[in-house]
Motif scaffolding. Structure first.
Motif, PDB file in Angstrom:
ATOM      1  N   SER A  92       0.823  -1.211   0.000  1.00  0.00           N
ATOM      2  CA  SER A  92       0.000   0.000   0.000  1.00  0.00           C
ATOM      3  C   SER A  92       0.857   1.261   0.000  1.00  0.00           C
ATOM      4  CB  SER A  92      -0.934  -0.002   1.210  1.00  0.00           C
ATOM      5  OG  SER A  92      -1.911  -1.016   1.095  1.00  0.00           O
ATOM      6  N   LEU A  93       1.958   1.235   0.723  1.00  0.00           N
ATOM      7  CA  LEU A  93       2.843   2.400   0.739  1.00  0.00           C
ATOM      8  C   LEU A  93       3.460   2.649  -0.632  1.00  0.00           C
ATOM      9  CD1 LEU A  93       4.622   2.095   4.203  1.00  0.00           C
ATOM     10  CD2 LEU A  93       3.251   4.008   3.396  1.00  0.00           C
ATOM     11  N   GLN A  94       3.628   1.591  -1.400  1.00  0.00           N
ATOM     12  CA  GLN A  94       4.168   1.741  -2.739  1.00  0.00           C
ATOM     13  C   GLN A  94       3.108   2.214  -3.737  1.00  0.00           C
ATOM     14  OE1 GLN A  94       5.543  -2.293  -3.109  1.00  0.00           O
ATOM     15  NE2 GLN A  94       7.656  -1.788  -2.536  1.00  0.00           N
ATOM     16  N   GLU A  95       1.831   1.862  -3.497  1.00  0.00           N
ATOM     17  CA  GLU A  95       0.807   2.056  -4.524  1.00  0.00           C
ATOM     18  C   GLU A  95      -0.345   2.982  -4.138  1.00  0.00           C
ATOM     19  OE1 GLU A  95      -0.579  -1.861  -5.379  1.00  0.00           O
ATOM     20  OE2 GLU A  95       1.353  -2.559  -6.155  1.00  0.00           O
ATOM     21  N   ASN A  96      -0.582   3.194  -2.849  1.00  0.00           N
ATOM     22  CA  ASN A  96      -1.789   3.886  -2.397  1.00  0.00           C
ATOM     23  C   ASN A  96      -1.420   5.239  -1.795  1.00  0.00           C
ATOM     24  OD1 ASN A  96      -4.023   4.749  -0.694  1.00  0.00           O
ATOM     25  ND2 ASN A  96      -4.886   2.716  -0.992  1.00  0.00           N
ATOM     26  N   GLU A  97      -1.839   6.315  -2.455  1.00  0.00           N
ATOM     27  CA  GLU A  97      -1.475   7.660  -1.992  1.00  0.00           C
ATOM     28  C   GLU A  97      -2.059   7.981  -0.624  1.00  0.00           C
ATOM     29  OE1 GLU A  97      -2.853  10.111  -5.226  1.00  0.00           O
ATOM     30  OE2 GLU A  97      -0.811  10.385  -5.978  1.00  0.00           O
ATOM     31  N   ARG A  98      -3.266   7.503  -0.368  1.00  0.00           N
ATOM     32  CA  ARG A  98      -3.891   7.814   0.923  1.00  0.00           C
ATOM     33  C   ARG A  98      -3.110   7.172   2.071  1.00  0.00           C
ATOM     34  NH1 ARG A  98     -10.482   7.444   0.392  1.00  0.00           N
ATOM     35  NH2 ARG A  98     -10.734   8.617  -1.544  1.00  0.00           N
ATOM     36  N   VAL A  99      -2.768   5.921   1.918  1.00  0.00           N
ATOM     37  CA  VAL A  99      -2.001   5.242   2.971  1.00  0.00           C
ATOM     38  C   VAL A  99      -0.637   5.904   3.126  1.00  0.00           C
ATOM     39  CG1 VAL A  99      -0.897   3.073   3.644  1.00  0.00           C
ATOM     40  CG2 VAL A  99      -3.211   3.057   2.681  1.00  0.00           C
ATOM     41  N   ARG A 100      -0.003   6.199   2.016  1.00  0.00           N
ATOM     42  CA  ARG A 100       1.321   6.828   2.065  1.00  0.00           C
ATOM     43  C   ARG A 100       1.256   8.185   2.758  1.00  0.00           C
ATOM     44  NH1 ARG A 100       2.502   5.685  -2.894  1.00  0.00           N
ATOM     45  NH2 ARG A 100       1.920   7.678  -3.824  1.00  0.00           N
ATOM     46  N   GLN A 161      10.552   1.033   7.239  1.00  0.00           N
ATOM     47  CA  GLN A 161       9.945   1.660   6.065  1.00  0.00           C
ATOM     48  C   GLN A 161      10.496   3.063   5.832  1.00  0.00           C
ATOM     49  OE1 GLN A 161       7.588   4.222   5.571  1.00  0.00           O
ATOM     50  NE2 GLN A 161       7.308   4.830   7.706  1.00  0.00           N
ATOM     51  N   LEU A 162      10.873   3.750   6.914  1.00  0.00           N
ATOM     52  CA  LEU A 162      11.500   5.059   6.748  1.00  0.00           C
ATOM     53  C   LEU A 162      12.857   4.939   6.060  1.00  0.00           C
ATOM     54  CD1 LEU A 162      10.745   6.929  10.092  1.00  0.00           C
ATOM     55  CD2 LEU A 162      10.179   7.725   7.794  1.00  0.00           C
ATOM     56  N   THR A 163      13.642   3.952   6.494  1.00  0.00           N
ATOM     57  CA  THR A 163      14.937   3.726   5.875  1.00  0.00           C
ATOM     58  C   THR A 163      14.778   3.353   4.410  1.00  0.00           C
ATOM     59  OG1 THR A 163      15.810   2.950   8.003  1.00  0.00           O
ATOM     60  CG2 THR A 163      17.076   2.401   6.037  1.00  0.00           C
ATOM     61  N   SER A 164      13.800   2.505   4.121  1.00  0.00           N
ATOM     62  CA  SER A 164      13.537   2.112   2.737  1.00  0.00           C
ATOM     63  C   SER A 164      13.129   3.307   1.890  1.00  0.00           C
ATOM     64  CB  SER A 164      12.446   1.038   2.709  1.00  0.00           C
ATOM     65  OG  SER A 164      12.108   0.686   1.391  1.00  0.00           O
ATOM     66  N   GLU A 165      12.332   4.197   2.466  1.00  0.00           N
ATOM     67  CA  GLU A 165      11.924   5.397   1.722  1.00  0.00           C
ATOM     68  C   GLU A 165      13.130   6.250   1.363  1.00  0.00           C
ATOM     69  OE1 GLU A 165       8.979   9.286   2.144  1.00  0.00           O
ATOM     70  OE2 GLU A 165       9.618   8.216   3.940  1.00  0.00           O
ATOM     71  N   VAL A 166      14.027   6.447   2.323  1.00  0.00           N
ATOM     72  CA  VAL A 166      15.196   7.298   2.098  1.00  0.00           C
ATOM     73  C   VAL A 166      16.152   6.680   1.083  1.00  0.00           C
ATOM     74  CG1 VAL A 166      17.257   8.243   3.196  1.00  0.00           C
ATOM     75  CG2 VAL A 166      15.050   8.396   4.360  1.00  0.00           C
ATOM     76  N   LEU A 167      16.377   5.366   1.197  1.00  0.00           N
ATOM     77  CA  LEU A 167      17.400   4.719   0.374  1.00  0.00           C
ATOM     78  C   LEU A 167      16.910   4.323  -1.017  1.00  0.00           C
ATOM     79  CD1 LEU A 167      19.153   2.423   3.014  1.00  0.00           C
ATOM     80  CD2 LEU A 167      19.852   4.691   2.211  1.00  0.00           C
ATOM     81  N   THR A 168      15.659   3.899  -1.131  1.00  0.00           N
ATOM     82  CA  THR A 168      15.193   3.365  -2.423  1.00  0.00           C
ATOM     83  C   THR A 168      13.821   3.883  -2.842  1.00  0.00           C
ATOM     84  OG1 THR A 168      14.032   1.418  -1.529  1.00  0.00           O
ATOM     85  CG2 THR A 168      16.418   1.211  -1.879  1.00  0.00           C
ATOM     86  N   GLY A 169      13.274   4.873  -2.132  1.00  0.00           N
ATOM     87  CA  GLY A 169      11.918   5.299  -2.446  1.00  0.00           C
ATOM     88  C   GLY A 169      10.900   4.197  -2.194  1.00  0.00           C
ATOM     89  N   ARG A 170      11.203   3.337  -1.224  1.00  0.00           N
ATOM     90  CA  ARG A 170      10.393   2.188  -0.797  1.00  0.00           C
ATOM     91  C   ARG A 170      10.337   1.061  -1.834  1.00  0.00           C
ATOM     92  NH1 ARG A 170       6.407   6.129   1.450  1.00  0.00           N
ATOM     93  NH2 ARG A 170       6.747   6.275   3.700  1.00  0.00           N
ATOM     94  N   GLN A 171      11.193   1.101  -2.835  1.00  0.00           N
ATOM     95  CA  GLN A 171      11.184   0.035  -3.830  1.00  0.00           C
ATOM     96  C   GLN A 171      11.587  -1.316  -3.232  1.00  0.00           C
ATOM     97  OE1 GLN A 171      13.293   0.984  -7.457  1.00  0.00           O
ATOM     98  NE2 GLN A 171      12.492   3.064  -7.519  1.00  0.00           N
ATOM     99  N   ASP A 172      12.403  -1.293  -2.184  1.00  0.00           N
ATOM    100  CA  ASP A 172      12.844  -2.560  -1.581  1.00  0.00           C
ATOM    101  C   ASP A 172      12.076  -2.901  -0.303  1.00  0.00           C
ATOM    102  OD1 ASP A 172      13.852  -0.728   0.241  1.00  0.00           O
ATOM    103  OD2 ASP A 172      15.819  -1.680   0.400  1.00  0.00           O
ATOM    104  N   LEU A 173      10.947  -2.236  -0.058  1.00  0.00           N
ATOM    105  CA  LEU A 173      10.268  -2.389   1.229  1.00  0.00           C
ATOM    106  C   LEU A 173       9.737  -3.807   1.437  1.00  0.00           C
ATOM    107  CD1 LEU A 173       9.346  -1.193   3.875  1.00  0.00           C
ATOM    108  CD2 LEU A 173       7.349  -0.224   2.699  1.00  0.00           C
ATOM    109  N   THR A 174       9.234  -4.428   0.393  1.00  0.00           N
ATOM    110  CA  THR A 174       8.757  -5.807   0.535  1.00  0.00           C
ATOM    111  C   THR A 174       9.901  -6.740   0.915  1.00  0.00           C
ATOM    112  OG1 THR A 174       6.938  -5.488  -1.023  1.00  0.00           O
ATOM    113  CG2 THR A 174       7.700  -7.735  -0.694  1.00  0.00           C
ATOM    114  N   ARG A 175      11.050  -6.568   0.254  1.00  0.00           N
ATOM    115  CA  ARG A 175      12.216  -7.404   0.559  1.00  0.00           C
ATOM    116  C   ARG A 175      12.688  -7.170   1.985  1.00  0.00           C
ATOM    117  NH1 ARG A 175      13.136 -11.767  -0.773  1.00  0.00           N
ATOM    118  NH2 ARG A 175      13.437 -12.087   1.440  1.00  0.00           N
ATOM    119  N   ARG A 176      12.710  -5.939   2.414  1.00  0.00           N
ATOM    120  CA  ARG A 176      13.174  -5.634   3.775  1.00  0.00           C
ATOM    121  C   ARG A 176      12.184  -6.166   4.816  1.00  0.00           C
ATOM    122  NH1 ARG A 176      17.571  -6.080   2.112  1.00  0.00           N
ATOM    123  NH2 ARG A 176      18.201  -4.613   0.503  1.00  0.00           N
TER     124      ARG A 176
END
Length: 207
Positions: A92-100, A161-176
């Motif tokens: 949702s953080l990757q795809e949903n603006e409201r959740v993000r 998720q904050l670290t993922s946002e800073v480092l990859t724009g949350r692209q790796d959040l599922t993996r992390r």
């Protein structure tokens, strides 16, 4: 009915516009005029549905709990439920603006004056309940304090998720998120039951 439907369409447009604006510039950086512009509505229409920018913030913050809705009727909530919820939240953080936007607003409130603990408390309570039921079935080690684990999971994943946002724009959040559970599961689950749980989330969570 037609009037009610139009009102609901307008309300949804306002929420979408507010989410885009808050996600882009945060609460303090967003004006009601910005939201009106993003939503494509009049200021009168906005005030009809929301009395203030603060009311809009609370409505957007609440949107994150839509992630929980598909899990409300799980027959036997437990460890996999918590894993799947966090994978759904990652998606949702990757795809949903409201959740993000809602998550951004919660984090902003946590680092500024007037912090709102309610979203954190809600997630901790939901996860504690899942883990307590799992412990009652023998899926969580008896010596584990499920309250401490629920708080740890919420805090750990918030930072992750904050670290993922800073480092990859949350692209790796599922993996992390998977990495977090790979590390955490052996500490929670008896070895003989470890094979029952999927750190990558169940197929339902990925759909």
């Amino acid at each position: 009915m037609a009037r009610q439907e139009r009102a609901e369409v307008t309300r949804e447009a306002i929420l979408d516009g507010a989410a885009r604006a808050f996600d882009a510039t945060g609460f303090r950086g967003t004006s009601l005029n910005d939201i009106v512009k993003e939503a494509g509505v009049t200021k009168g229409a906005l005030y009809f549905h929301f009395a203030s920018k603060e009311a809009l913030r609370e409505a957007i913050v609440a949107e994150q709990f839509a992630v929980w809705s598909p899990f409300q009727n799980v027959e036997r909530p437990g460890v996999q439920t918590v894993i799947d919820v966090l994978h759904s939240m990652a998606k949702s953080l990757q795809e949903n603006e409201r959740v993000r936007a809602g998550i951004r607003l919660v984090i902003e409130q946590s680092t500024l004056g007037g912090a709102n603990p309610a979203p954190y408390v809600t997630w901790i309570d939901l996860f504690r309940n899942c883990l307590a039921q799992a412990q009652g079935r023998g899926d969580v080690k008896p010596e584990v304090d499920v309250d401490s684990v629920a708080q740890f999971v919420v805090g750990c994943w918030t930072g992750l998720q904050l670290t993922s946002e800073v480092l990859t724009g949350r692209q790796d959040l599922t993996r992390r998120t998977s990495d977090m559970w790979t590390l955490l599961l052996p500490a929670l689950v008896p070895p003989r039951r470890l094979h029952r749980f999927l750190a990558d989330g169940s197929p339902a969570a990925a759909s």
